[in-house]
Motif scaffolding. Structure first.
Motif, PDB file in Angstrom:
ATOM      1  N   LEU A   6      35.381 -70.666 -21.175  1.00 20.33           N
ATOM      2  CA  LEU A   6      34.984 -71.765 -22.055  1.00 20.33           C
ATOM      3  C   LEU A   6      36.196 -72.470 -22.641  1.00 20.33           C
ATOM      4  O   LEU A   6      36.210 -73.687 -22.820  1.00 20.33           O
ATOM      5  CB  LEU A   6      34.095 -71.234 -23.181  1.00 20.33           C
ATOM      6  N   GLY A   7      37.207 -71.685 -22.991  1.00 17.98           N
ATOM      7  CA  GLY A   7      38.460 -72.202 -23.526  1.00 17.98           C
ATOM      8  C   GLY A   7      39.569 -71.256 -23.135  1.00 17.98           C
ATOM      9  O   GLY A   7      39.355 -70.048 -23.015  1.00 17.98           O
ATOM     10  N   THR A   8      40.762 -71.783 -22.938  1.00 22.04           N
ATOM     11  CA  THR A   8      41.867 -70.964 -22.431  1.00 22.04           C
ATOM     12  C   THR A   8      43.171 -71.227 -23.184  1.00 22.04           C
ATOM     13  O   THR A   8      44.242 -70.842 -22.723  1.00 22.04           O
ATOM     14  CB  THR A   8      42.079 -71.248 -20.929  1.00 22.04           C
ATOM     15  N   ASP A  31      45.536 -78.830 -17.515  1.00 20.75           N
ATOM     16  CA  ASP A  31      46.452 -78.681 -18.650  1.00 20.75           C
ATOM     17  C   ASP A  31      45.767 -78.932 -19.993  1.00 20.75           C
ATOM     18  O   ASP A  31      46.443 -78.979 -21.021  1.00 20.75           O
ATOM     19  CB  ASP A  31      47.644 -79.628 -18.491  1.00 20.75           C
ATOM     20  N   LYS A  32      44.449 -79.083 -20.005  1.00 23.86           N
ATOM     21  CA  LYS A  32      43.688 -79.280 -21.246  1.00 23.86           C
ATOM     22  C   LYS A  32      43.010 -77.965 -21.608  1.00 23.86           C
ATOM     23  O   LYS A  32      42.208 -77.440 -20.828  1.00 23.86           O
ATOM     24  CB  LYS A  32      42.634 -80.377 -21.084  1.00 23.86           C
ATOM     25  N   HIS A  33      43.337 -77.425 -22.770  1.00 27.72           N
ATOM     26  CA  HIS A  33      42.826 -76.103 -23.139  1.00 27.72           C
ATOM     27  C   HIS A  33      42.197 -76.112 -24.533  1.00 27.72           C
ATOM     28  O   HIS A  33      42.911 -76.312 -25.530  1.00 27.72           O
ATOM     29  CB  HIS A  33      43.947 -75.069 -23.120  1.00 27.72           C
ATOM     30  N   TYR A 222      43.685 -63.345 -14.227  1.00 30.97           N
ATOM     31  CA  TYR A 222      43.691 -64.694 -14.797  1.00 30.97           C
ATOM     32  C   TYR A 222      44.380 -64.647 -16.158  1.00 30.97           C
ATOM     33  O   TYR A 222      44.081 -63.784 -16.989  1.00 30.97           O
ATOM     34  CB  TYR A 222      42.261 -65.220 -14.941  1.00 30.97           C
ATOM     35  N   LEU A 223      45.297 -65.577 -16.366  1.00 26.49           N
ATOM     36  CA  LEU A 223      46.046 -65.658 -17.617  1.00 26.49           C
ATOM     37  C   LEU A 223      45.366 -66.647 -18.546  1.00 26.49           C
ATOM     38  O   LEU A 223      45.057 -67.779 -18.149  1.00 26.49           O
ATOM     39  CB  LEU A 223      47.479 -66.099 -17.340  1.00 26.49           C
ATOM     40  N   THR A 224      45.148 -66.232 -19.799  1.00 27.51           N
ATOM     41  CA  THR A 224      44.476 -67.081 -20.772  1.00 27.51           C
ATOM     42  C   THR A 224      45.258 -67.108 -22.075  1.00 27.51           C
ATOM     43  O   THR A 224      46.321 -66.520 -22.184  1.00 27.51           O
ATOM     44  CB  THR A 224      43.023 -66.604 -21.006  1.00 27.51           C
ATOM     45  N   HIS A 225      44.726 -67.818 -23.077  1.00 29.18           N
ATOM     46  CA  HIS A 225      45.388 -68.026 -24.364  1.00 29.18           C
ATOM     47  C   HIS A 225      46.773 -68.646 -24.137  1.00 29.18           C
ATOM     48  O   HIS A 225      47.792 -68.176 -24.642  1.00 29.18           O
ATOM     49  CB  HIS A 225      45.491 -66.728 -25.154  1.00 29.18           C
ATOM     50  N   LEU A 226      46.765 -69.715 -23.378  1.00 31.19           N
ATOM     51  CA  LEU A 226      47.996 -70.377 -22.952  1.00 31.19           C
ATOM     52  C   LEU A 226      48.438 -71.422 -23.971  1.00 31.19           C
ATOM     53  O   LEU A 226      47.617 -72.176 -24.483  1.00 31.19           O
ATOM     54  CB  LEU A 226      47.768 -71.059 -21.599  1.00 31.19           C
ATOM     55  N   TYR A 248      41.731 -71.955 -16.611  1.00 37.47           N
ATOM     56  CA  TYR A 248      41.555 -73.280 -17.190  1.00 37.47           C
ATOM     57  C   TYR A 248      40.108 -73.440 -17.627  1.00 37.47           C
ATOM     58  O   TYR A 248      39.201 -72.737 -17.141  1.00 37.47           O
ATOM     59  CB  TYR A 248      41.968 -74.388 -16.216  1.00 37.47           C
ATOM     60  N   ASP A 249      39.869 -74.335 -18.540  1.00 35.90           N
ATOM     61  CA  ASP A 249      38.544 -74.529 -19.113  1.00 35.90           C
ATOM     62  C   ASP A 249      37.547 -74.942 -18.032  1.00 35.90           C
ATOM     63  O   ASP A 249      37.821 -75.840 -17.226  1.00 35.90           O
ATOM     64  CB  ASP A 249      38.578 -75.605 -20.191  1.00 35.90           C
TER      65      ASP A 249
END
Length: 255
Positions: A6-8, A31-33, A222-226, A248-249
């Motif tokens: 949902l959000g990253t 690139d939109k998180h 998968y890498l999140t909280h970027l 990504y979102d």
């Protein structure tokens, strides 16, 4: 089951307000998180949310989510619980309190910051929820799935990650004990936070996240909280191992 990112993004999201860097000015949707959150859709038709940040309303509308069966909370920082007031929409539709699952530290913070949810009131329209406090040592059922908490540290704050079947999910951590990493062994998909390439005082950086991924050895990670400091999606993706991806979102992963 299906995992939907949902959000990253980190606490400020990407783009960051007033920032003119090349990531924040990028036209690439990757690139939109929004702030970090994820939705798990089980084979039984349940929707399980991980974290409920300030972009919760937008995320639910974007994905057309019609019901929620429970919310797993990693910790009570505002970028992970700031959307709690908006559970009232689901209260109306489902005619029941929302079930929240978290550790003791998160429970104390949530009951303090959202005291109006948990104290007696007669004003109609306020959110309704009940908290299930987790020790972090035992698995528990949530609908048709078994959830296993994974204990980690976010600087000095104890946080929880979660293992659900073949999925492991860790965010906002900078330390995990080897015994907790063992609980992740055997997952096919691992989601882990990686704030940026250089070391940070309270989040894993990219090299640290890759080290844990190597230890757990999932099929895909998968890498999140970027943050915007990670760099452009198109460029960083080329630098990663074949089984590691920047989340990504809106990304959907079948598990």
């Amino acid at each position: 089951m299906v995992l939907i990112f949902l959000g990253t993004g980190t606490s400020m999201g990407v783009p960051v307000i007033a920032c003119q860097c090349n990531v924040c000015q990028s036209a690439d949707s990757h690139d939109k998180h929004l702030r970090t959150s994820a939705l798990i859709q089980t084979d039984a038709g349940e929707n399980i949310l991980i974290d409920i940040g300030p972009d919760f309303r937008e995320q639910m509308l974007r994905e057309k989510v019609m019901h929620l069966d429970g919310i797993l909370i990693t910790h009570a920082h505002r970028d992970h619980v700031g959307g709690l007031d908006d559970i009232r929409s689901f209260n109306y539709v489902q005619h029941r309190d929302m079930d929240l699952y978290c550790n003791h530290e998160a429970r104390v913070a949530i009951e303090r910051d959202y005291h109006y949810i948990f104290t007696f009131h007669q004003f109609p329209g306020l959110p309704e929820a009940r908290i299930h406090e987790l020790s972090g040592d035992e698995s528990f059922p949530l609908g048709s799935v078994e959830v296993r908490p994974i204990k980690a540290m976010h600087k000095d704050l104890p946080v929880l990650g979660y293992r659900i079947g073949k999925l492991g999910y860790i965010t906002d951590a900078n330390h995990i004990e080897p015994s907790e990493i063992e609980k992740l062994k055997g997952v096919e998909v691992l989601v882990i936070n990686a704030l940026r390439k250089t070391k940070h005082f309270s989040h894993f950086c990219l090299p640290e996240a890759l080290e844990i991924i190597n230890s757990v050895a999932p099929k895909q990670a998968y890498l999140t909280h970027l943050s915007h400091e990670m760099g452009l999606y198109a460029e960083v993706s080329k630098e990663l191992p074949p089984n590691v991806h920047l989340a990504y979102d809106g990304l959907r992963v079948d598990i």
